[in-house]
Scaffold this motif. Structure first.
Motif, mmCIF file in Angstrom:
data_model
loop_
_atom_site.group_PDB
_atom_site.id
_atom_site.type_symbol
_atom_site.label_atom_id
_atom_site.label_comp_id
_atom_site.label_asym_id
_atom_site.label_seq_id
_atom_site.Cartn_x
_atom_site.Cartn_y
_atom_site.Cartn_z
ATOM 1 N N SER A 7 3.185 12.706 -1.615
ATOM 2 C CA SER A 7 2.584 11.598 -2.333
ATOM 3 C C SER A 7 1.579 12.091 -3.340
ATOM 4 O O SER A 7 1.182 13.260 -3.370
ATOM 5 C CB SER A 7 1.906 10.655 -1.350
ATOM 6 N N SER A 9 -1.530 11.246 -3.287
ATOM 7 C CA SER A 9 -2.741 11.596 -2.556
ATOM 8 C C SER A 9 -2.629 12.980 -1.942
ATOM 9 O O SER A 9 -3.599 13.730 -1.889
ATOM 10 C CB SER A 9 -3.011 10.564 -1.465
ATOM 11 N N HIS A 19 3.772 9.629 0.466
ATOM 12 C CA HIS A 19 3.719 8.552 -0.530
ATOM 13 C C HIS A 19 5.003 7.763 -0.577
ATOM 14 O O HIS A 19 5.001 6.574 -0.836
ATOM 15 C CB HIS A 19 3.443 9.166 -1.897
ATOM 16 N N LYS A 214 5.148 -2.108 0.481
ATOM 17 C CA LYS A 214 4.427 -0.980 1.082
ATOM 18 C C LYS A 214 4.934 -0.739 2.502
ATOM 19 O O LYS A 214 4.926 -1.637 3.334
ATOM 20 C CB LYS A 214 2.924 -1.264 1.104
ATOM 21 N N ASP A 232 4.820 -2.307 -6.205
ATOM 22 C CA ASP A 232 4.318 -1.166 -5.438
ATOM 23 C C ASP A 232 5.324 -0.814 -4.343
ATOM 24 O O ASP A 232 5.586 -1.624 -3.446
ATOM 25 C CB ASP A 232 2.967 -1.507 -4.813
ATOM 26 N N THR A 234 4.970 2.066 -2.449
ATOM 27 C CA THR A 234 4.319 3.137 -1.700
ATOM 28 C C THR A 234 4.799 3.204 -0.246
ATOM 29 O O THR A 234 4.842 2.187 0.452
ATOM 30 C CB THR A 234 2.789 2.944 -1.708
ATOM 31 N N THR A 255 1.075 -1.172 -13.173
ATOM 32 C CA THR A 255 0.227 -0.934 -12.010
ATOM 33 C C THR A 255 0.129 -2.215 -11.186
ATOM 34 O O THR A 255 -0.071 -3.297 -11.751
ATOM 35 C CB THR A 255 -1.191 -0.503 -12.438
ATOM 36 N N THR A 259 -2.857 -3.537 -5.191
ATOM 37 C CA THR A 259 -3.063 -2.215 -4.587
ATOM 38 C C THR A 259 -3.534 -1.168 -5.583
ATOM 39 O O THR A 259 -4.046 -0.124 -5.182
ATOM 40 C CB THR A 259 -1.757 -1.730 -3.946
ATOM 41 N N GLU A 261 -1.637 0.693 -7.329
ATOM 42 C CA GLU A 261 -0.696 1.810 -7.359
ATOM 43 C C GLU A 261 0.174 1.764 -8.612
ATOM 44 O O GLU A 261 0.588 0.694 -9.062
ATOM 45 C CB GLU A 261 0.201 1.788 -6.121
ATOM 46 N N ASP A 262 0.447 2.951 -9.138
ATOM 47 C CA ASP A 262 1.333 3.076 -10.280
ATOM 48 C C ASP A 262 2.776 2.818 -9.837
ATOM 49 O O ASP A 262 3.269 3.453 -8.905
ATOM 50 C CB ASP A 262 1.211 4.474 -10.895
ATOM 51 N N SER A 266 5.002 5.232 -7.527
ATOM 52 C CA SER A 266 5.143 4.763 -6.144
ATOM 53 C C SER A 266 6.599 4.779 -5.692
ATOM 54 O O SER A 266 6.885 4.934 -4.507
ATOM 55 C CB SER A 266 4.577 3.345 -6.002
#
Length: 276
Positions: A7, A9, A19, A214, A232, A234, A255, A259, A261-262, A266
């Motif tokens: 991911s 992160s 991710h 998610k 998202d 993710t 985005t 969240t 998140e891109d 994602s």
């Protein structure tokens, strides 16, 4: 075996969860069995014509008319032999070529009956008393053309639901079982599918702007022509073949407003090396 991708992160050094998870989809090499049968039939026909031409045609020489008839018959058989051989060559050329088929998850058209508009309780989320038995239900859950924006299907089993052309904007699908749902040409703007099981569902040509998938099981689900702006994905499980198709969707961008998140990242498009 499954292939999992790091991911954003994790690339930044954190110990967060993966991710995006990808399950390897068994993709068999599709052969045209019809071509093989056609080749066998063509070869058999060719052999039969050749054998008949050699053994059963006995031109007579004592009658001019008979001779003309036999010669015509022989010429016709030879033309048939040539055509059979040409058919065999054409069939051979088509054998073994990779076919543009989604082998593991080829979609089937769903033939649905007319909407029962007399049923005033039709547009309600209801779990099946049979449980998630491969989308089997004790009663058809027909949500086609229903206006259900803002409602909740959280923790419900709505597997196999017909949701075409319905409005499910901002619906809470948290922990929902939604396997094999037919949800094409529907609206899911801002819907939350967190932790849901949405495998083998059809979202083709639906509006999913700002939706949250998610940690969702999405293996075998399709999004052909869908609007995926600000979605998202993710930590969702997406089949390797499906994500390749998804990453080519020009609306897979932006985005998620909730969240942050891109969308494109994602879905794992950069991790897969599928960046446009």
């Amino acid at each position: 075996s499954s292939s999992f991708l790091p991911s954003k992160s994790q690339r930044q050094g954190s110990g967060a969860m993966l991710h995006n998870r990808y399950m390897a989809t068994p993709r068999r090499a599709t052969l045209h069995h019809g071509s093989l049968r056609g080749l066998a039939l063509a070869a058999g026909a060719a052999v039969a014509l050749w054998f008949g031409n050699r053994c059963f045609v006995n031109p007579s020489s004592d009658a001019k008319v008979e001779g003309l008839l036999v010669e015509g018959n022989v010429a016709g058989q030879r033309r048939g032999l040539l055509l059979a051989l040409a058919g065999g060559v054409a069939a051979t050329a088509n054998v073994g070529l990779p076919q543009p088929a989604h082998a593991g998850f080829e979609r089937m058209r769903v033939a649905s009956g007319p909407i029962d508009r007399r049923d005033k309780n039709r547009c309600k989320f209801a779990s099946s008393s049979m449980g998630q038995a491969n989308a089997a239900r004790d009663k058809l859950l027909d949500l086609r053309e229903c206006k259900m924006a803002g409602e909740s299907a959280a923790d419900k089993d709505i597997a196999g639901a017909l949701m075409e052309q319905g409005d499910f904007s901002n619906v809470d699908f948290t922990n929902t079982i939604m396997s094999k749902a037919v949800a094409q040409n529907a609206t899911f703007v801002g819907a939350n599918f967190k932790n849901a099981v949405v495998d083998r569902a059809t979202f083709d040509y639906s509006n999913l702007k700002g939706a949250i998938f998610k940690n969702v099981i999405l293996t075998g689900s399709t999004f052909e022509g869908a609007d995926l702006t600000n979605v998202d994905f993710t930590d969702s499980a997406i089949a390797a073949f499906d994500v390749k198709v998804m990453c080519k969707n020009p609306t897979l961008k932006g985005t998620n407003p909730v969240t942050g998140e891109d969308t494109y990242e994602s879905a794992g498009c950069y991790n897969q090396g599928l960046a446009r």
